[in-house]
Design an enzyme around this catalytic site. Structure first.
Site, mmCIF file in Angstrom:
data_model
loop_
_atom_site.group_PDB
_atom_site.id
_atom_site.type_symbol
_atom_site.label_atom_id
_atom_site.label_comp_id
_atom_site.label_asym_id
_atom_site.label_seq_id
_atom_site.Cartn_x
_atom_site.Cartn_y
_atom_site.Cartn_z
ATOM 1 N N LYS A 100 1.005 -1.656 -0.239
ATOM 2 C CA LYS A 100 -0.178 -0.445 0.411
ATOM 3 C C LYS A 100 0.570 1.014 0.321
ATOM 4 O O LYS A 100 1.856 1.257 0.624
ATOM 5 C CB LYS A 100 -0.942 0.004 1.146
ATOM 6 C CG LYS A 100 -1.962 1.022 1.419
ATOM 7 C CD LYS A 100 -2.499 1.308 2.312
ATOM 8 C CE LYS A 100 -1.446 2.412 3.074
ATOM 9 N NZ LYS A 100 -1.518 3.497 2.565
ATOM 10 N N GLU A 124 9.882 1.870 10.241
ATOM 11 C CA GLU A 124 10.661 2.727 9.829
ATOM 12 C C GLU A 124 10.105 4.181 9.858
ATOM 13 O O GLU A 124 9.575 4.531 9.238
ATOM 14 C CB GLU A 124 11.784 2.337 8.626
ATOM 15 C CG GLU A 124 11.872 1.129 8.316
ATOM 16 C CD GLU A 124 13.706 0.882 9.522
ATOM 17 O OE1 GLU A 124 13.904 2.064 9.929
ATOM 18 O OE2 GLU A 124 13.802 -0.030 9.153
ATOM 19 N N GLU A 184 10.878 16.904 14.159
ATOM 20 C CA GLU A 184 11.377 16.764 12.684
ATOM 21 C C GLU A 184 9.925 17.448 11.779
ATOM 22 O O GLU A 184 10.080 17.339 11.587
ATOM 23 C CB GLU A 184 11.203 14.938 12.466
ATOM 24 C CG GLU A 184 11.206 15.184 11.569
ATOM 25 C CD GLU A 184 10.429 13.474 10.228
ATOM 26 O OE1 GLU A 184 9.935 12.554 10.815
ATOM 27 O OE2 GLU A 184 11.632 12.391 10.156
ATOM 28 N N CYS A 216 13.920 10.785 5.495
ATOM 29 C CA CYS A 216 14.023 10.254 7.157
ATOM 30 C C CYS A 216 15.488 10.571 8.000
ATOM 31 O O CYS A 216 15.211 10.746 9.202
ATOM 32 C CB CYS A 216 13.134 8.785 6.884
ATOM 33 S SG CYS A 216 14.553 7.341 6.179
HETATM 34 P P1 NAD Z 1 2.377 8.609 7.267
HETATM 35 O O1 NAD Z 1 2.999 7.859 8.843
HETATM 36 O O2 NAD Z 1 1.780 9.676 8.196
HETATM 37 O O3 NAD Z 1 2.609 7.625 6.089
HETATM 38 C C1 NAD Z 1 2.747 6.586 6.386
HETATM 39 C C2 NAD Z 1 2.368 5.005 5.326
HETATM 40 O O4 NAD Z 1 0.887 4.861 6.637
HETATM 41 C C3 NAD Z 1 0.534 5.833 4.638
HETATM 42 O O5 NAD Z 1 0.758 5.166 3.496
HETATM 43 C C4 NAD Z 1 -0.332 5.713 4.982
HETATM 44 O O6 NAD Z 1 -1.502 6.410 4.132
HETATM 45 C C5 NAD Z 1 -0.602 4.639 5.846
HETATM 46 N N1 NAD Z 1 -1.128 4.827 7.377
HETATM 47 C C6 NAD Z 1 -2.201 6.152 7.878
HETATM 48 N N2 NAD Z 1 -2.617 5.660 9.336
HETATM 49 C C7 NAD Z 1 -2.085 4.659 9.098
HETATM 50 C C8 NAD Z 1 -2.436 3.398 10.384
HETATM 51 N N3 NAD Z 1 -3.794 3.688 11.122
HETATM 52 N N4 NAD Z 1 -1.732 1.993 9.761
HETATM 53 C C9 NAD Z 1 -1.332 1.841 9.342
HETATM 54 N N5 NAD Z 1 -0.817 2.947 8.314
HETATM 55 C C10 NAD Z 1 -0.950 3.385 8.275
HETATM 56 O O7 NAD Z 1 3.763 9.364 7.346
HETATM 57 P P2 NAD Z 1 3.999 10.386 6.074
HETATM 58 O O8 NAD Z 1 3.348 11.341 6.529
HETATM 59 O O9 NAD Z 1 3.382 9.973 5.047
HETATM 60 O O10 NAD Z 1 5.972 9.565 5.841
HETATM 61 C C11 NAD Z 1 6.982 10.438 6.415
HETATM 62 C C12 NAD Z 1 7.746 10.171 7.704
HETATM 63 O O11 NAD Z 1 7.882 9.048 6.933
HETATM 64 C C13 NAD Z 1 8.870 11.413 8.629
HETATM 65 O O12 NAD Z 1 8.390 11.175 9.476
HETATM 66 C C14 NAD Z 1 9.704 10.210 8.086
HETATM 67 O O13 NAD Z 1 10.904 10.519 8.903
HETATM 68 C C15 NAD Z 1 9.299 9.022 8.249
HETATM 69 N N6 NAD Z 1 10.287 7.905 7.523
HETATM 70 C C16 NAD Z 1 11.184 7.547 8.031
HETATM 71 C C17 NAD Z 1 11.760 6.817 6.956
HETATM 72 C C18 NAD Z 1 12.877 5.320 7.506
HETATM 73 O O14 NAD Z 1 13.034 4.520 7.189
HETATM 74 N N7 NAD Z 1 12.838 5.335 8.874
HETATM 75 C C19 NAD Z 1 11.778 6.209 5.844
HETATM 76 C C20 NAD Z 1 10.996 7.434 5.186
HETATM 77 C C21 NAD Z 1 9.619 8.269 5.809
#
Ligand code: NAD
Length: 468
Positions: free
Chosen positions: A168, A241, A371, A275
């Protein structure tokens, strides 16, 4: 562009509803996209569950061949995929091409791995073997900053191990992933890989689904906590992650002219939406002014614009929510420090923000402690390197960090005291498929990439036999 379809049980299908995907460079509708219903998710999970036994039973050589074929298909479509990625995500086209290329390379890396049986004991008393079995159906949930490369951290490892997958993408960047679904549909048996796009409303259902055995999630810490809670009932495996607040610590004796461009790149790549971006720069007082000056020159020289235009180095923020959040953090930084480059949105249309450098700011402020996930970097002065590491470590996050110095022994010693999953020396954000990656503290649980990452998609299975 398009039409885009879901991939469920080997078929490309429409969603039960549709949704619009916005191009962040102009705020216009880029394409219509399928929006899966909960019933479609259930259908995908049922297909993945049904496909699992046969896929798991295949010789690993056949799964490797399928991954290599997927890599070939992705690479063959590189220009088209990169264009879709730039238009939905915002990043400059050269970076998008790099991401697509990297995605194919990560599939090839996992295709070359094995899951060898480990013989722990084999003598007259008995035989003990440790094996790695697949888990079943895996949910792979991806954010919007690197839709393809982060997918490639998960999907090839899960498939190689013999799992089947529900993938997804994020609601604002589903198109390049759906294009890959179309490209690879005939390269795998029906149901082995299912791709669904949602309006940010099916993640919870994936996490809680009784027939999904593991969730591999990349996204924010806040959502990661929900994933862990949702997975608790069935004691589902999770790899998380999550967010980061990486510090770069620039020691006395560093050359600002040499170091500043690398710090700038580490902080501003993908407009800071990484990230493992440098989100705080701690700079020794002896070179503080010179580093600030160099960073300002680089910020002023950056070319902000539509990623499809040649020469653009910084694209827009990916979505309106993030754009507004970063502008809010910049406003707070105006009171907490001195803005010496940027400080405002860059254009009237599109989610563009000027690359922003803030000096004379310190810990305990929003920009330093949170962040920011955008093109704004706080530069913080320090006297003592050990104290700087302690300040870096005081964050709740612990994803990455870096030490910058000409004295490599000193840098190495300091690196060993950083409380993060990864520490780089004289570089930042250098990832490779064979190097395991994971976060400490609120930055995550578990590991991706490398052999360690692969083993997280498996269940340890020990056979312990007496001979005597
Ligand atoms: P997000 O947590 O809003 O969304 C990530 C994914 O989770 C999306 O596909 C979203 O639809 C899904 N999602 C939303 N609600 C959910 C739920 N209740 N249960 C399961 N999945 C759900 O994150 P974002 O805003 O899309 O991404 C940015 C964040 O991701 C930043 O904090 C960044 O640091 C982090 N990030 C971490 C890494 C890493 O490897 N550590 C890499 C890239 C991004």
């Amino acid at each position: 562009m398009g039409p885009f379809k879901l991939l469920i049980d080997g078929q490309l299908v429409d969603g039960d509803a549709t949704m619009s995907v916005i191009n962040p460079a102009n705020e216009e509708v880029l394409a219509e996209c399928p929006r899966a219903s909960k019933a479609q998710l259930d259908k995908a999970v049922a297909a993945a569950k049904a496909a699992f036994p046969a896929w798991a039973a295949r010789p690993i050589a056949e799964r490797k061949a399928a991954l290599n074929a997927m890599a070939d298909a992705i690479q063959a479509d590189l220009p088209n995929l990169a264009r879709i990625l730039t238009q939905e995500q915002g990043k400059p086209i050269n970076d998008a091409m790099g991401e697509v290329f990297g995605c194919a390379a990560f599939f090839r890396y996992f295709a070359a791995l094995d899951l060898p049986v480990k013989v722990i004991q084999d003598n007259e008393a008995g035989k003990v073997e440790a094996r790695r079995r697949p888990l079943g159906v895996v949910g792979a949930i991806v954010p919007w900053n690197f839709p393809l490369i982060l997918m490639a951290f998960k999907v090839p490892a899960a498939l190689l191990a013999g799992n089947t997958v529900i993938l997804k993408p994020a609601a604002t960047t589903p198109l390049s992933t759906l294009r890959i679904a179309e490209l690879v549909k005939d390269l795998l048996p029906a149901g082995v890989l299912n791709v669904i796009s949602d309006a940010n409303d099916l993640g919870g259902a994936i996490t809680a689904h009784p027939d999904i055995r593991k969730v591999s999630f990349t996204g924010s810490t806040e959502t990661g906590k929900k994933v862990m809670a949702g997975a608790a009932e069935a004691l589902k495996r999770v790899t998380l992650e999550l967010g980061g607040n990486d510090a770069a610590i620039v020691l006395e004796g560093s050359d600002p002219k040499e170091t500043a461009p690398k710090i700038f790149q580490g902080a501003f790549q993908n407009s800071g939406q990484v990230c493992i971006a440098i989100k705080r720069a701690y700079v020794h007082e002896s070179i503080y002014d010179a580093m600030c000056d160099e960073l300002v020159k680089l910020a002023n020289a950056a070319v902000v614009g539509d990623g499809l235009q040649q020469g653009v180095t910084l694209g827009p923020l990916q979505n309106k929510t993030q754009f507004e959040k970063v502008l809010g953090i910049i406003e707070s930084a105006k009171a907490d420090g001195k803005v010496i480059a940027g400080g405002a949105r860059a254009t009237e249309k599109g989610y563009f923000i000027q690359p922003t450098i803030v000096r004379d700011i310190t810990d305990g402020t929003r920009l330093v402690d949170e962040e920011q996930f955008g093109p704004v970097l706080p530069v913080i002065k320090f006297k003592d390197a050990v104290d700087a590491v302690a300040r870096a470590n005081s964050s709740d996050y612990g994803l990455g960090g870096s030490i910058w110095s000409k004295d490599l022994d000193k840098a190495w010693d300091l690196a060993s005291t950083m409380d993060t999953g990864t520490v780089w020396i004289n570089k930042h954000a250098d990832l490779a498929p064979n190097i395991p990656f994971g976060g400490a503290k609120l930055s995550g649980v578990g590991t991706e990439l490398g052999e360690e990452g692969l083993s997280e998609f498996t269940q340890l299975h020990v056979i312990n036999m007496a001979r005597a």
